[in-house]
Design an enzyme around this catalytic site. Structure first.
Site: not given
Ligand code: SAM
Length: 216
Positions: A95, A117, A121, A196
């Site tokens: 994380d 993400d 909220k 994405y």
């Molecule tokens: N970057 C990729 C793309 O653009 O295709 C994936 C986008 S996806 C919506 C967001 C990714 O960020 C997810 O795989 C999620 O698990 C990861 N993620 C979100 N918060 C995170 C954090 N605090 N630390 C590590 N990974 C995180």
């Protein structure tokens, strides 16, 4: 994002030569592990790793580290990585709240945040990867003239970021609300699509991008 639990992914990641499990031991020493003095660029939340893998293939003189919280998606990046004969791409499953423990002061040359993400909220604002809390962390690990690049199709998250970043030690150097709308623009130069991004562009969503650096 809804994640399917991929059976055995945590074990496969722990065993993978491309994933650094004891990452805290390498804080300040990543160049020793890569065995060169090339710049270190990281993507936080890399998902299945299309973007960072493509960058690593295209730029052998840069070291890349992909960071992802969930094994279920990281395993897909590892599968892709296995097929490649490159030595400049590693992964960390963690994380990003722990990011300061993974890197030394000023060790990172560039941070990529792609389609992070949104945490819509208000009470979750500090979890957004472009929050002031995260930029305080980036301030420690990023080198003096290092930059942060952020892409998203989420307009509320992008607007939040445009307001939030100038409240930190960073400033916005360039931004666009429609990255693919002007492919001659400097901000589009060398654009590598993320998973994405491909999906959202194909359904007509506009992609926003900003580049931030230290205010100095
Ligand atoms: N970057 C990729 C793309 O653009 O295709 C994936 C986008 S996806 C919506 C967001 C990714 O960020 C997810 O795989 C999620 O698990 C990861 N993620 C979100 N918060 C995170 C954090 N605090 N630390 C590590 N990974 C995180």
């Amino acid at each position: 994002m809804r994640l399917r639990n991929v059976k055995g992914s945590r074990e496969a990641i722990a065993d993978s030569e491309f994933t650094i499990n004891d990452f805290k031991e390498y804080a300040g020493k990543w160049n020793e592990l890569f065995e060169n003095n090339n710049p270190i660029r990281i993507e936080i939340g890399m998902g299945k790793g299309k973007f960072i893998t493509e960058l690593a293939k295209n730029n052998p003189d840069v070291n890349y580290i992909g960071i992802e919280k969930y094994s279920s998606v990281l395993i897909r990046a590892i599968e892709k990585r296995r097929e490649l004969d490159i030595d400049n791409l590693l992964f960390i499953r963690m994380d990003a709240v722990e990011i300061e423990e993974a890197f030394g002061v000023g060790e990172v040359d560039r941070i990529y945040l792609n389609f992070s993400d949104p945490w819509p909220k208000d009470r979750h604002a500090k979890r957004r990867l472009t929050s002031r809390q995260f930029f305080e962390r980036y301030d420690k690990i990023l080198k003096k003239d290092g930059i942060v690049e952020f892409k998203t199709d989420n307009r509320p998250l992008f607007d939040f970021s445009l307001e939030e970043i100038p409240e930190t030690n960073f400033k916005i150097d360039n931004h666009t609300f429609d990255l693919h709308g002007d492919k001659d623009a400097k901000i589009f130069e060398g654009n590598v699509m993320t998973e994405y991004e491909e999906k959202f562009v194909s359904i007509g969503n506009k992609i926003c991008k900003l580049i931030a650096s230290r205010r100095i």
